[in-house]
Design a protein around this motif. Structure first.
Motif, mmCIF file in Angstrom:
data_model
loop_
_atom_site.group_PDB
_atom_site.id
_atom_site.type_symbol
_atom_site.label_atom_id
_atom_site.label_comp_id
_atom_site.label_asym_id
_atom_site.label_seq_id
_atom_site.Cartn_x
_atom_site.Cartn_y
_atom_site.Cartn_z
ATOM 1 N N CYS A 1 0.755 -1.164 0.151
ATOM 2 C CA CYS A 1 -0.121 0.004 -0.055
ATOM 3 C C CYS A 1 0.859 1.298 0.025
ATOM 4 N N VAL A 2 1.709 1.085 0.761
ATOM 5 C CA VAL A 2 2.784 2.470 0.947
ATOM 6 C C VAL A 2 3.569 2.761 -0.156
ATOM 7 N N PHE A 3 4.092 1.665 -1.161
ATOM 8 C CA PHE A 3 4.875 1.881 -2.236
ATOM 9 C C PHE A 3 4.145 1.785 -3.294
ATOM 10 N N ILE B 1 -0.466 6.047 -6.388
ATOM 11 C CA ILE B 1 -1.437 6.239 -7.258
ATOM 12 C C ILE B 1 -2.443 7.437 -6.899
ATOM 13 N N PHE B 2 -2.813 7.227 -5.665
ATOM 14 C CA PHE B 2 -3.661 8.412 -5.344
ATOM 15 C C PHE B 2 -2.912 9.639 -5.309
ATOM 16 N N SER C 1 0.980 10.080 -15.868
ATOM 17 C CA SER C 1 1.031 8.803 -15.226
ATOM 18 C C SER C 1 -0.558 8.172 -15.025
ATOM 19 N N VAL C 2 -1.451 9.054 -14.745
ATOM 20 C CA VAL C 2 -2.862 8.899 -14.757
ATOM 21 C C VAL C 2 -3.284 8.106 -15.992
ATOM 22 N N TYR D 1 -1.917 15.160 -7.730
ATOM 23 C CA TYR D 1 -0.941 16.048 -8.339
ATOM 24 C C TYR D 1 -1.640 16.219 -9.759
ATOM 25 N N SER D 2 -2.295 15.432 -10.538
ATOM 26 C CA SER D 2 -2.600 15.920 -11.840
ATOM 27 C C SER D 2 -3.533 16.834 -12.015
ATOM 28 N N PHE D 3 -4.147 17.060 -10.967
ATOM 29 C CA PHE D 3 -4.999 18.194 -10.983
ATOM 30 C C PHE D 3 -4.282 19.625 -10.514
#
Length: 290
Positions: free
Chosen positions: A22-24, A29-30, A267-268, A35-37
């Motif tokens: 989950c950490v890596f 991903i979230f 990346s998204v 950041y994409s916004f």
């Protein structure tokens, strides 16, 4: 049996690995979605820009070139690695002299560092002193010599050869293991019915390992869309973005251009393309199977 009666103990053993995953994997991903916004250079305060990064991407010709190249990598992998690996597995599943030696040789490229592979093949494709051009010249085929990695018309296909060579051993081992599970009784029954080798392969062996082939195709697609290190070392995405893929373009825009929001948007889209392509491929293959 005792463990089966205590599922909480199994869960307790899974928790450390799940936390690391989950950490890596999951949390980044979230963070990328967030950041994409944003518009951010890594130093100044972030600015919310909504869907502007995605609008810019839709009009970015280099991005769409990287998408096309990524699809080429997927094609090289699925239509190159899978058939070759399956053919080798079918061949070496028989009692062939030196079968263990050939199995080892086929798997060696998988365990070699990608950087080492990239540097080695870059020397092979070298326009002046590369082994490939030297071989063609010695065979009297000087007209076929090329600047393989420096010519935009050939560079992506040269990389495709390396991609196929590097990972064909992985799927070869997977298919070879799957072939060991095919029932010998069914194969003997097919022989008694007069089935040829081709008929046994097509109507008995392939259907028996079809689910493994589907898994291999999914692995091919997901791995192809994440291709980065090999292309980055061999060409850096050049010449003139001819070998640019989504991962290398994301890296370039994020860490060289200091466009963390724009790079996160790329990346998204890589994530969305990966999920879409895998689901589409699974549906098409399962429909064909039914």
């Amino acid at each position: 049996m005792h463990l089966l009666k205590s599922p909480w103990k199994i869960g307790l053993g899974i928790i450390p690995a799940l936390l690391i995953y989950c950490v890596f994997s999951i949390i980044p991903i979230f963070i990328s979605f967030y950041y994409s916004f944003m518009s951010w250079d890594g130093f100044s305060p972030m600015q919310f820009v909504g869907l502007d990064n995605f609008r810019m991407l839709l009009n970015d010709q280099i991005f769409w070139l990287s998408v096309r190249n990524n699809l080429l990598v997927v094609a090289f992998s699925v239509f190159g690695q899978i058939p070759i690996a399956l053919g080798l597995a079918l061949l070496l599943n028989r009692k062939v002299k030196g079968a263990k030696f050939f199995r080892t040789i086929a798997f060696i490229p998988v365990v070699i560092s990608t950087v080492v592979i990239s540097l080695t093949w870059r020397m092979i494709f070298n326009a002046e002193q590369g082994m490939l051009n030297q071989l063609l010249s010695n065979m009297g085929l000087e007209t076929l010599t090329q600047n393989w990695l420096g010519n935009p018309d050939y560079s992506m296909y040269a990389i495709g050869v390396v991609i196929i060579w590097q990972f064909v051993g992985l799927y070869f081992i997977i298919f070879l293991s799957a072939l060991q599970t095919v029932s010998k009784d069914i194969l003997e029954a097919a022989e008694l019915d007069g089935a040829t080798e081709w008929q046994k392969t097509r109507h008995v062996i392939i259907p028996s390992i079809w689910n493994i082939i589907l898994i291999a195709i999914v692995l091919c697609i997901s791995g192809s869309l994440k291709t980065f290190d090999l292309i980055y070392v061999m060409t850096g995405g050049g010449p003139a973005h001819a070998t640019e893929v989504m991962a290398t373009y994301m890296y370039s825009e994020t860490f060289r251009g200091l466009k963390y929001g724009y790079g996160s948007a790329i990346s998204v889209l890589i994530f969305i393309f990966s999920i879409t392509l895998i689901l589409l491929c699974q549906r098409l293959l399962r429909r064909r199977d039914s």
